[in-house]
Design a protein around this motif. Structure first.
Motif, PDB file in Angstrom:
ATOM      1  N   ALA A 260      14.032  44.336  97.205  1.00 19.25           N
ATOM      2  CA  ALA A 260      13.561  44.909  95.937  1.00 19.25           C
ATOM      3  C   ALA A 260      12.095  45.316  96.060  1.00 19.25           C
ATOM      4  CB  ALA A 260      13.741  43.907  94.803  1.00 19.25           C
ATOM      5  N   ALA A 261      11.751  46.444  95.483  1.00 18.38           N
ATOM      6  CA  ALA A 261      10.393  46.976  95.568  1.00 18.38           C
ATOM      7  C   ALA A 261       9.543  46.488  94.401  1.00 18.38           C
ATOM      8  CB  ALA A 261      10.428  48.505  95.576  1.00 18.38           C
ATOM      9  N   GLY A 262       8.262  46.259  94.689  1.00 14.23           N
ATOM     10  CA  GLY A 262       7.311  45.977  93.633  1.00 14.23           C
ATOM     11  C   GLY A 262       7.386  44.600  93.017  1.00 14.23           C
ATOM     12  N   VAL A 263       8.078  43.651  93.674  1.00 17.52           N
ATOM     13  CA  VAL A 263       8.211  42.328  93.084  1.00 17.52           C
ATOM     14  C   VAL A 263       6.872  41.591  93.136  1.00 17.52           C
ATOM     15  CG1 VAL A 263      10.661  42.145  93.589  1.00 17.52           C
ATOM     16  CG2 VAL A 263       8.989  41.298  95.259  1.00 17.52           C
ATOM     17  N   THR A 264       6.696  40.668  92.209  1.00 21.09           N
ATOM     18  CA  THR A 264       5.458  39.893  92.141  1.00 21.09           C
ATOM     19  C   THR A 264       5.667  38.435  92.520  1.00 21.09           C
ATOM     20  OG1 THR A 264       5.868  39.542  89.775  1.00 21.09           O
ATOM     21  CG2 THR A 264       4.418  41.371  90.380  1.00 21.09           C
ATOM     22  N   ALA A 265       6.916  38.040  92.800  1.00 21.76           N
ATOM     23  CA  ALA A 265       7.196  36.658  93.166  1.00 21.76           C
ATOM     24  C   ALA A 265       8.337  36.627  94.165  1.00 21.76           C
ATOM     25  CB  ALA A 265       7.563  35.839  91.933  1.00 21.76           C
ATOM     26  N   THR A 266       8.174  35.867  95.256  1.00 15.78           N
ATOM     27  CA  THR A 266       9.247  35.663  96.228  1.00 15.78           C
ATOM     28  C   THR A 266       9.252  34.210  96.658  1.00 15.78           C
ATOM     29  OG1 THR A 266       7.767  36.328  98.039  1.00 15.78           O
ATOM     30  CG2 THR A 266       9.212  38.019  97.123  1.00 15.78           C
ATOM     31  N   GLN A 267      10.449  33.634  96.750  1.00 18.23           N
ATOM     32  CA  GLN A 267      10.594  32.232  97.120  1.00 18.23           C
ATOM     33  C   GLN A 267      12.074  31.943  97.325  1.00 18.23           C
ATOM     34  OE1 GLN A 267      10.504  30.976  92.384  1.00 18.23           O
ATOM     35  NE2 GLN A 267       8.968  30.131  93.723  1.00 18.23           N
ATOM     36  N   PHE A 268      12.410  30.686  97.595  1.00 15.65           N
ATOM     37  CA  PHE A 268      13.775  30.203  97.523  1.00 15.65           C
ATOM     38  C   PHE A 268      13.931  29.428  96.230  1.00 15.65           C
ATOM     39  CE2 PHE A 268      13.268  30.731 102.090  1.00 15.65           C
ATOM     40  CZ  PHE A 268      14.498  31.230 102.487  1.00 15.65           C
ATOM     41  N   ARG A 269      15.090  29.573  95.584  1.00 14.64           N
ATOM     42  CA  ARG A 269      15.392  28.811  94.383  1.00 14.64           C
ATOM     43  C   ARG A 269      16.824  28.283  94.488  1.00 14.64           C
ATOM     44  NH1 ARG A 269      12.742  31.487  89.850  1.00 14.64           N
ATOM     45  NH2 ARG A 269      14.499  30.896  88.537  1.00 14.64           N
ATOM     46  N   VAL A 270      17.130  27.282  93.680  1.00 19.46           N
ATOM     47  CA  VAL A 270      18.500  26.778  93.562  1.00 19.46           C
ATOM     48  C   VAL A 270      19.086  27.398  92.302  1.00 19.46           C
ATOM     49  CG1 VAL A 270      19.926  24.742  93.232  1.00 19.46           C
ATOM     50  CG2 VAL A 270      17.969  24.650  94.772  1.00 19.46           C
ATOM     51  N   PRO A 271      20.113  28.255  92.422  1.00 19.75           N
ATOM     52  CA  PRO A 271      20.618  28.970  91.252  1.00 19.75           C
ATOM     53  C   PRO A 271      21.175  28.069  90.159  1.00 19.75           C
ATOM     54  CG  PRO A 271      21.395  29.984  93.287  1.00 19.75           C
ATOM     55  CD  PRO A 271      20.772  28.666  93.664  1.00 19.75           C
ATOM     56  N   ASP A 272      21.836  26.980  90.539  1.00 22.55           N
ATOM     57  CA  ASP A 272      22.480  26.096  89.559  1.00 22.55           C
ATOM     58  C   ASP A 272      22.174  24.646  89.929  1.00 22.55           C
ATOM     59  OD1 ASP A 272      24.053  24.700  87.785  1.00 22.55           O
ATOM     60  OD2 ASP A 272      25.928  25.701  88.320  1.00 22.55           O
ATOM     61  N   ILE A 273      21.179  24.071  89.268  1.00 23.86           N
ATOM     62  CA  ILE A 273      20.788  22.696  89.581  1.00 23.86           C
ATOM     63  C   ILE A 273      21.901  21.719  89.244  1.00 23.86           C
ATOM     64  CG2 ILE A 273      19.159  20.851  89.026  1.00 23.86           C
ATOM     65  CD1 ILE A 273      17.039  22.977  88.578  1.00 23.86           C
ATOM     66  N   HIS A 274      22.573  21.939  88.129  1.00 24.29           N
ATOM     67  CA  HIS A 274      23.621  21.003  87.711  1.00 24.29           C
ATOM     68  C   HIS A 274      24.745  20.901  88.735  1.00 24.29           C
ATOM     69  CE1 HIS A 274      21.870  20.384  83.756  1.00 24.29           C
ATOM     70  NE2 HIS A 274      21.684  21.684  83.652  1.00 24.29           N
ATOM     71  N   ALA A 275      24.998  21.989  89.481  1.00 20.68           N
ATOM     72  CA  ALA A 275      26.072  21.960  90.473  1.00 20.68           C
ATOM     73  C   ALA A 275      25.772  20.993  91.610  1.00 20.68           C
ATOM     74  CB  ALA A 275      26.292  23.368  91.033  1.00 20.68           C
ATOM     75  N   LEU A 276      24.506  20.621  91.787  1.00 19.69           N
ATOM     76  CA  LEU A 276      24.156  19.671  92.846  1.00 19.69           C
ATOM     77  C   LEU A 276      24.758  18.294  92.615  1.00 19.69           C
ATOM     78  CD1 LEU A 276      20.367  20.532  93.348  1.00 19.69           C
ATOM     79  CD2 LEU A 276      22.317  21.341  94.691  1.00 19.69           C
TER      80      LEU A 276
ATOM     81  N   LEU B 151      15.615  17.293  98.711  1.00 24.76           N
ATOM     82  CA  LEU B 151      15.386  18.731  98.585  1.00 24.76           C
ATOM     83  C   LEU B 151      15.690  19.451  99.891  1.00 24.76           C
ATOM     84  CD1 LEU B 151      12.129  18.802  96.433  1.00 24.76           C
ATOM     85  CD2 LEU B 151      14.467  19.281  95.700  1.00 24.76           C
ATOM     86  N   ARG B 152      15.347  18.852 101.007  1.00 23.98           N
ATOM     87  CA  ARG B 152      15.654  19.472 102.294  1.00 23.98           C
ATOM     88  C   ARG B 152      17.172  19.531 102.526  1.00 23.98           C
ATOM     89  NH1 ARG B 152      11.409  20.382 105.461  1.00 23.98           N
ATOM     90  NH2 ARG B 152       9.430  19.369 104.921  1.00 23.98           N
ATOM     91  N   ALA B 153      17.907  18.609 101.923  1.00 27.27           N
ATOM     92  CA  ALA B 153      19.356  18.546 102.135  1.00 27.27           C
ATOM     93  C   ALA B 153      20.154  19.451 101.204  1.00 27.27           C
ATOM     94  CB  ALA B 153      19.829  17.104 101.963  1.00 27.27           C
ATOM     95  N   VAL B 154      19.513  20.029 100.202  1.00 26.45           N
ATOM     96  CA  VAL B 154      20.226  20.888  99.252  1.00 26.45           C
ATOM     97  C   VAL B 154      20.860  22.068  99.992  1.00 26.45           C
ATOM     98  CG1 VAL B 154      19.887  22.535  97.363  1.00 26.45           C
ATOM     99  CG2 VAL B 154      18.861  20.255  97.234  1.00 26.45           C
ATOM    100  N   PRO B 155      22.166  22.299  99.829  1.00 19.49           N
ATOM    101  CA  PRO B 155      22.840  23.363 100.582  1.00 19.49           C
ATOM    102  C   PRO B 155      22.843  24.717  99.884  1.00 19.49           C
ATOM    103  CG  PRO B 155      24.473  22.073  99.416  1.00 19.49           C
ATOM    104  CD  PRO B 155      23.128  21.449  99.091  1.00 19.49           C
ATOM    105  N   THR B 156      22.295  24.809  98.685  1.00 17.11           N
ATOM    106  CA  THR B 156      22.457  26.026  97.891  1.00 17.11           C
ATOM    107  C   THR B 156      21.153  26.802  97.683  1.00 17.11           C
ATOM    108  OG1 THR B 156      22.283  24.670  95.878  1.00 17.11           O
ATOM    109  CG2 THR B 156      24.501  25.188  96.678  1.00 17.11           C
ATOM    110  N   TRP B 157      20.145  26.559  98.532  1.00 14.18           N
ATOM    111  CA  TRP B 157      18.927  27.360  98.423  1.00 14.18           C
ATOM    112  C   TRP B 157      19.278  28.835  98.605  1.00 14.18           C
ATOM    113  CZ3 TRP B 157      14.756  25.379  96.446  1.00 14.18           C
ATOM    114  CH2 TRP B 157      14.432  24.025  96.637  1.00 14.18           C
ATOM    115  N   ALA B 158      18.719  29.700  97.762  1.00 14.38           N
ATOM    116  CA  ALA B 158      18.992  31.136  97.832  1.00 14.38           C
ATOM    117  C   ALA B 158      17.687  31.907  97.675  1.00 14.38           C
ATOM    118  CB  ALA B 158      19.977  31.544  96.733  1.00 14.38           C
ATOM    119  N   ARG B 159      17.603  33.043  98.351  1.00 15.69           N
ATOM    120  CA  ARG B 159      16.428  33.885  98.197  1.00 15.69           C
ATOM    121  C   ARG B 159      16.347  34.399  96.761  1.00 15.69           C
ATOM    122  NH1 ARG B 159      12.172  33.465 100.603  1.00 15.69           N
ATOM    123  NH2 ARG B 159      11.631  35.686 100.676  1.00 15.69           N
ATOM    124  N   HIS B 160      15.124  34.396  96.234  1.00 13.75           N
ATOM    125  CA  HIS B 160      14.908  34.830  94.856  1.00 13.75           C
ATOM    126  C   HIS B 160      13.582  35.577  94.786  1.00 13.75           C
ATOM    127  CE1 HIS B 160      13.276  34.340  90.724  1.00 13.75           C
ATOM    128  NE2 HIS B 160      14.515  34.577  90.384  1.00 13.75           N
TER     129      HIS B 160
END
Length: 250
Positions: free
Chosen positions: A94-110, A64-73
């Protein structure tokens, strides 16, 4: 099913899961404990520590630490509405959001050639076999809860930096019965925060500390809510593989 077959079933489940799940969670007593949890009067998360066999947990943490495609979400989650999602720079403005984190947009691409080092790709492949491509993890849940779960599932890879978290929400979707989180940050300490919060229909609150190599199984019910408290570790952490579990036929 005969009585003899019933008595043999936990051993069959344990044998299939032994390469993934630590032995302490494959005993008859462990399955009884899961059964008692599931049938308790009031819902609460099931939290099991040292859940995966140690070498698999360590390999997944490194992958997980090595994943190169982490993106702000970020997202705006409101009851009975589809969440509004934001990626990249928009996620932090973005205003008024209720969740912030990093996500991997496309797991299959890994799993594309050259995206990850072979050892990291293999670790993720082993986890996919365990949780998605085979029935091993679903059978473990079934042994404790009696529920037959659908093979198709939703999965997310998530990570957090300072002040990231998730607002309270329910994950109510047709047939969804559990949200499962595998916590895989081997540098996590309780001082970093990021606890899972859960409130059941009786108003009782539970807080789960996302210790490395622990798993939480969250009951999804109409009168229950859950959230993630703000993370406060240095850099990025609280690496998590999150999955949804649905009833077969739903």
């Amino acid at each position: 099913m005969t009585t003899g077959e019933t008595l043999q079933q936990p051993s069959a489940v344990a044998a299939a899961a032994a390469q993934y799940i630590a032995p302490r969670h494959l005993t008859g007593a462990a399955f009884t404990s899961v059964r008692d949890w599931y049938h308790a009067e009031h819902a609460s998360p099931l939290h099991l520590t040292d859940f995966l066999v140690p070498h698999l947990a360590a390999r997944l943490s490194a992958a997980l630490r090595a994943v190169p495609t982490w993106a702000r979400h970020s997202s705006l989650i409101e009851t009975d509405q589809e969440p509004m999602e934001y990626w990249g720079e928009a996620a932090d403005t973005a205003a008024g959001v209720t969740a912030t984190q990093f996500r991997v947009p496309d797991i299959h691409a890994l799993f594309a050639e050259g995206t990850l080092a072979p050892e990291h790709r293999q670790a993720l492949e082993d986890f996919f076999v365990f949780t998605v491509l085979s029935d091993t993890f679903r059978d473990w849940l079934k042994e404790g809860t009696g529920l037959v779960l659908r093979k198709r599932t939703a999965m997310e890879l998530a990570a957090y930096r300072n002040s990231d978290g998730l607002g309270d929400h329910q994950d109510l979707m047709p047939g969804r019965v559990f949200a499962v989180n595998f916590y895989l940050d081997d540098t996590y300490r309780p001082a970093h925060g990021g606890r899972l919060g859960y409130r059941n229909g009786a108003g009782e609150e539970t807080h789960v500390v996302p210790h490395f190599n622990s798993v939480s199984v969250i009951p999804i019910r109409e009168d229950c809510w859950h959230w993630v408290e703000p993370f406060s570790g240095d850099g990025v952490g609280r690496y998590t593989i999150a999955m949804a579990q649905h009833l077969e036929g739903s």
